[in-house]
Design a protein around this motif. Structure first.
Motif, short mmCIF file in Angstrom:
data_model
loop_
_atom_site.label_atom_id
_atom_site.label_comp_id
_atom_site.label_asym_id
_atom_site.label_seq_id
_atom_site.Cartn_x
_atom_site.Cartn_y
_atom_site.Cartn_z
N ALA A 22 34.65 -35.29 4.12
CA ALA A 22 33.97 -33.98 4.27
C ALA A 22 34.95 -32.87 4.04
O ALA A 22 35.78 -32.65 4.86
CB ALA A 22 33.16 -33.96 5.59
N TYR A 23 34.95 -32.36 2.99
CA TYR A 23 35.94 -31.18 2.64
C TYR A 23 35.43 -30.16 2.13
O TYR A 23 34.20 -30.13 1.55
CB TYR A 23 37.03 -31.73 1.38
N CYS A 24 36.01 -29.07 2.20
CA CYS A 24 35.46 -27.58 2.07
C CYS A 24 35.25 -27.49 0.63
O CYS A 24 36.53 -27.78 -0.20
CB CYS A 24 36.06 -26.51 2.81
N PRO A 25 34.13 -27.05 -0.10
CA PRO A 25 34.09 -27.02 -1.36
C PRO A 25 34.76 -25.57 -1.83
O PRO A 25 35.02 -25.58 -3.08
CB PRO A 25 32.46 -26.62 -1.76
N GLN A 32 16.77 -33.96 14.91
CA GLN A 32 17.35 -34.44 13.62
C GLN A 32 16.85 -33.68 12.36
O GLN A 32 17.43 -33.38 11.50
CB GLN A 32 16.99 -35.84 13.36
N GLU A 33 15.68 -32.90 12.56
CA GLU A 33 15.35 -31.90 11.54
C GLU A 33 15.88 -30.59 11.76
O GLU A 33 15.69 -29.77 10.77
CB GLU A 33 13.76 -31.68 11.86
N ALA A 34 16.69 -30.34 12.68
CA ALA A 34 17.21 -28.90 12.81
C ALA A 34 18.56 -28.81 11.75
O ALA A 34 18.78 -29.61 11.32
CB ALA A 34 18.05 -28.65 14.09
N PRO A 35 18.64 -27.67 11.29
CA PRO A 35 19.68 -27.38 10.28
C PRO A 35 21.08 -28.04 10.64
O PRO A 35 21.63 -27.92 11.82
CB PRO A 35 19.91 -25.88 10.15
N GLN A 36 21.67 -28.69 9.62
CA GLN A 36 23.16 -29.13 9.99
C GLN A 36 24.05 -28.31 8.98
O GLN A 36 23.85 -27.93 7.91
CB GLN A 36 23.06 -30.64 9.49
N PHE A 37 25.19 -28.09 9.62
CA PHE A 37 26.10 -27.07 9.24
C PHE A 37 27.52 -27.73 9.02
O PHE A 37 27.90 -28.78 9.58
CB PHE A 37 26.24 -25.84 9.86
N TYR A 38 28.19 -27.14 8.27
CA TYR A 38 29.79 -27.58 8.05
C TYR A 38 30.43 -26.13 8.26
O TYR A 38 30.00 -24.98 7.90
CB TYR A 38 30.25 -28.15 6.89
N ILE A 39 31.52 -25.94 8.96
CA ILE A 39 32.34 -24.85 8.99
C ILE A 39 33.73 -25.25 8.55
O ILE A 39 34.39 -26.04 9.09
CB ILE A 39 32.21 -24.21 10.45
N CYS A 40 34.09 -24.39 7.74
CA CYS A 40 35.89 -24.66 7.49
C CYS A 40 36.66 -23.41 8.15
O CYS A 40 36.33 -22.34 8.00
CB CYS A 40 35.98 -24.39 5.97
N LYS A 96 39.60 -22.83 7.73
CA LYS A 96 40.82 -22.29 7.01
C LYS A 96 40.19 -21.08 6.20
O LYS A 96 40.96 -20.25 6.48
CB LYS A 96 41.14 -23.39 6.01
N CYS A 97 39.30 -21.29 5.64
CA CYS A 97 38.82 -20.18 4.74
C CYS A 97 37.59 -19.40 5.36
O CYS A 97 36.84 -18.52 4.72
CB CYS A 97 38.70 -20.50 3.30
N LYS A 98 37.09 -19.79 6.34
CA LYS A 98 35.93 -19.09 7.25
C LYS A 98 34.48 -19.53 6.50
O LYS A 98 33.76 -18.68 6.50
CB LYS A 98 36.20 -17.72 7.38
N THR A 99 34.32 -20.36 5.70
CA THR A 99 33.35 -20.99 4.99
C THR A 99 32.28 -21.62 5.82
O THR A 99 32.69 -22.53 6.58
CB THR A 99 33.70 -21.67 3.66
N VAL A 100 31.01 -21.13 5.94
CA VAL A 100 29.90 -21.66 6.56
C VAL A 100 28.62 -22.15 5.55
O VAL A 100 28.62 -21.40 4.70
CB VAL A 100 29.19 -20.68 7.60
N GLY A 101 28.42 -23.29 5.66
CA GLY A 101 27.62 -23.76 4.91
C GLY A 101 26.48 -24.87 5.52
O GLY A 101 26.60 -25.17 6.62
#
Length: 262
Positions: A11-14, A29-37, A39-44
């Motif tokens: 799992a790496y930041c794009p 399990q239906e709730a939104p799943q997120f990733y946060i970086c 380093k660069c403050k990216t949220v997706g």
């Protein structure tokens, strides 16, 4: 809504290619799943375990708003709701950082100064802190300026641990409170120095995710292995730490839970 934080090998930041934190809801399990970086403050947002090819900036304005609203539900004002994490919302920048309270923030949060300074392991105060040679003249700590510089590098510039956990480790004499293992470094002169040997970890008796504070009564010095074993549910670590937790809660329960910084 509470989220649990995970890391996965692939799992790496794009955007910057650094590892990201994956946030999974514990309620649905239906709730939104997120990733946060961080380093660069990216949220997706991602689905089915796959990271999207784009980053937060590529979402539509409406979708950005939905994601931001969901992410804002995760923490209280200063405490990130993830098991065992030290992530806090920075008020000025609206970003999340993993860090300990500074001594100033500690005093502001709890209305008191932490009660432990750095420590002196010497049994004989007439010996140098670094090389263990006899002090001469009016010297009280080091036999030479070189020893003073070397000691300073080991205990400050290269100690590899933030100020607050360093104070807690100093309180516990750099020993693991569960096994009694010596976690301090020993220099080339065979002298024990109050600095991390990269095995020192500070455990929250009451988890941050459960409202645990950074007050010294809620913090415990343990070895890296003991800390890992506790969170894996290994019996010896769980029983020993839970026993200490019960004792501390009887005396300091009001301080062991989060006090919001004004």
């Amino acid at each position: 809504m509470n989220y649990h934080r995970f890391k996965l090998p692939k799992a790496y930041c794009p955007k910057c290619s650094r590892k990201v934190e994956l946030l999974f809801s514990e309620e649905s399990q239906e709730a939104p799943q997120f990733y946060i970086c961080f380093k660069c403050k990216t949220v997706g947002q991602f689905g089915l375990g796959e990271l999207p090819a784009n980053d937060y900036s590529a979402f539509s304005a409406e979708r950005k708003k939905e994601i931001q609203e969901a992410v804002e539900e995760i923490p209280d004002k200063y405490v990130y709701k993830a098991k065992g994490s030290q992530l806090r919302l920075e008020e000025k920048s609206d970003t999340y950082t993993r860090r300990w309270l500074s001594l100033y923030e500690y005093e502001k949060a709890f209305g008191e100064k932490i009660g432990f300074e750095t420590i002196d392991f010497r049994a004989d105060k007439r010996l140098c802190k670094w090389c263990n040679q006899t002090l001469e003249g009016r010297r009280t700590s080091f036999c030479s300026d070189r020893c003073s510089r070397n000691y300073g590098k080991a205990t400050f510039f290269k100690r590899g641990i933030s100020t607050l956990p360093y104070r807690i480790a100093s309180r516990d004499q750099f020993y693991c409170r569960v096994t009694g293992a010596d976690l301090a470094i020993t220099n080339r002169f065979g002298v024990r120095i109050p600095a991390s040997n990269h095995q020192v970890e500070i455990h929250h008796l009451v988890f941050v995710s459960e409202g645990g504070s950074d007050h010294e009564t809620n913090l415990l010095t343990v070895s890296k292995q003991v800390h890992k074993d506790y969170h894996m549910g290994i019996t010896y670590a769980v029983e020993a730490i839970d026993k200490i937790k019960k004792q501390q809660l009887l005396l300091y329960q009001d301080k062991m839970y989060t006090t919001e910084i004004k």
